[in-house]
Design an enzyme around this catalytic site. Structure first.
Site, PDB file in Angstrom:
ATOM      1  N   SER A 239       4.488   2.616   7.966  1.00  0.00           N
ATOM      2  CA  SER A 239       4.229   1.436   7.143  1.00  0.00           C
ATOM      3  C   SER A 239       5.460   1.037   6.351  1.00  0.00           C
ATOM      4  O   SER A 239       6.089   1.865   5.690  1.00  0.00           O
ATOM      5  CB  SER A 239       3.082   1.713   6.176  1.00  0.00           C
ATOM      6  OG  SER A 239       1.875   1.876   6.857  1.00  0.00           O
TER       7      SER A 239
ATOM      8  N   HIS B 257       0.824  -1.221   0.000  1.00  0.00           N
ATOM      9  CA  HIS B 257       0.000   0.000   0.000  1.00  0.00           C
ATOM     10  C   HIS B 257       0.856   1.269   0.000  1.00  0.00           C
ATOM     11  O   HIS B 257       0.358   2.346  -0.297  1.00  0.00           O
ATOM     12  CB  HIS B 257      -0.992  -0.013   1.178  1.00  0.00           C
ATOM     13  CG  HIS B 257      -0.394   0.287   2.514  1.00  0.00           C
ATOM     14  ND1 HIS B 257      -0.129  -0.689   3.448  1.00  0.00           N
ATOM     15  CD2 HIS B 257      -0.029   1.462   3.106  1.00  0.00           C
ATOM     16  CE1 HIS B 257       0.365  -0.131   4.539  1.00  0.00           C
ATOM     17  NE2 HIS B 257       0.440   1.170   4.351  1.00  0.00           N
TER      18      HIS B 257
ATOM     19  N   ASP C 226       0.134  -7.624   1.389  1.00  0.00           N
ATOM     20  CA  ASP C 226       0.491  -6.209   1.479  1.00  0.00           C
ATOM     21  C   ASP C 226       2.007  -6.041   1.584  1.00  0.00           C
ATOM     22  O   ASP C 226       2.507  -5.319   2.435  1.00  0.00           O
ATOM     23  CB  ASP C 226      -0.218  -5.532   2.658  1.00  0.00           C
ATOM     24  CG  ASP C 226      -0.165  -4.005   2.567  1.00  0.00           C
ATOM     25  OD1 ASP C 226       0.214  -3.486   1.503  1.00  0.00           O
ATOM     26  OD2 ASP C 226      -0.477  -3.334   3.570  1.00  0.00           O
TER      27      ASP C 226
END
Length: 325
Positions: free
Chosen positions: A282, A181, A213
């Protein structure tokens, strides 16, 4: 049936399995749901699979189609693909790969009876080569590992910055692990490394998996990768961890916490941990006290207090085969 299909597609390649290898499979005109799930199974053992549907799309439930990512290249039409032929100097089939993740591609159509199944060879057991024992590090020592964590700035097609994230060095030849992402909305990326004034620009997304992901990008620089935990002992609740990333663009912030649980989110096994992270974290590393990557910071609950999630080392280890040193 699964074992038979595996033999049809991979042949004797599995008898020469090498965890550094990168298996790439192109399957054309797959229509049956069972075959679709078979190729998904191959991705779970570390293969990269491209399903090329040029006659019509596969008919299966929407939740199953969500296991793969759709890429439309044009309208459906008749198409004759040239047969793949390896170079004369290469082995027939799938190469087990070298230090820089070399690979070949095996093309597979519908799963039919092969003309000839080559006899298999006995699997050679690896030599007994014990790994050195890693000792527990102090928080100060773990913080120094931030030099192997990068900050990633994401740019759109117009060259405007749209987001920031983090990444983990996993291979000396420029390979960096991050979240899918983080890269999904970008056209190119700027990578910053601690104690290096140069900014490394790249548009190379080497590999991605939208279900886990995870994504791998590459920059033109020799890196110092972090080791990935090999699961010698199971992770446990209460285990101390350290998270390193760039929350809100604050380059390489270090926080500590514990593993607070294990969850399955959308069919993916996740580690729940308390080390504080925020947007921009992230793709950052979650480390054990030996300095090994046990997870990659992926998500958090804004309405909770330090309820954060990381994709675990098992899925990471399968995904990065062929890239690590």
């Amino acid at each position: 049936k699964l074992l038979y299909w595996t033999d049809c597609v991979l042949g004797t390649s599995l008898t020469e399995w090498n965890e550094r290898g990168c298996y790439k499979i192109l399957a054309e005109d797959v229509q049956k749901e069972q075959e679709y799930l078979f190729y998904y199974m191959l991705t779970l053992i570390g293969c990269d699979v491209l399903l090329l549907e040029y006659r019509k799309d596969i008919e299966t439930a929407a939740e199953l189609k969500g296991l793969s990512k759709v890429l439309e290249l044009g309208e459906f039409r008749s198409l004759a693909l040239p047969e793949y032929r390896a170079d004369e100097n290469e082995k027939s089939g799938i190469n087990s790969g070298g230090n820089d993740g070399e690979s070949e591609m095996r093309r597979a159509g519908g799963l039919q009876q092969p003309e000839r199944i080559r006899p298999t060879k006995p699997i050679q057991q690896p030599e007994n080569c014990p790994r050195p024992q890693l000792t527990e590090k102090s928080f100060e020592e773990l913080a120094r590992l931030a030099s192997s964590i990068v900050m990633i700035a994401v740019y759109d097609r117009k060259g405007s910055p749209v987001a920031t994230g983090s990444g983990i060095m996993i291979g000396r030849a420029g390979y960096i692990l991050t979240n899918n992402h983080v890269t999904a909305g970008g056209c190119f990326f700027d990578v910053r490394i601690e104690d290096d004034e140069k900014v490394y620009r790249t548009n190379e997304i080497i590999k991605y998996n939208s279900v886990l992901d995870l994504a791998v990008i590459r920059i033109d620089r020799c890196l110092e990768p972090l080791p990935i935990y090999r699961g010698k002992k199971s992770l446990v609740r209460g285990q101390k961890v350290v998270a390193i990333g760039s929350p809100l663009g604050l380059f390489n912030s270090v926080s500590d916490g514990i593993i607070s649980g294990f969850r399955k989110i959308d069919s993916v096994n996740m580690i729940q941990f308390t080390a504080p992270i925020s947007h921009g974290s992230s793709g950052g590393a979650v480390l054990n006290m030996q300095g090994e990557v046990i997870g990659i910071s992926t998500a958090g609950f804004d309405e909770g207090q330090n309820i954060n999630l990381a994709v675990n080392y098992e899925d990471i280890g399968l995904f990065v085969r062929g890239f690590t040193d």
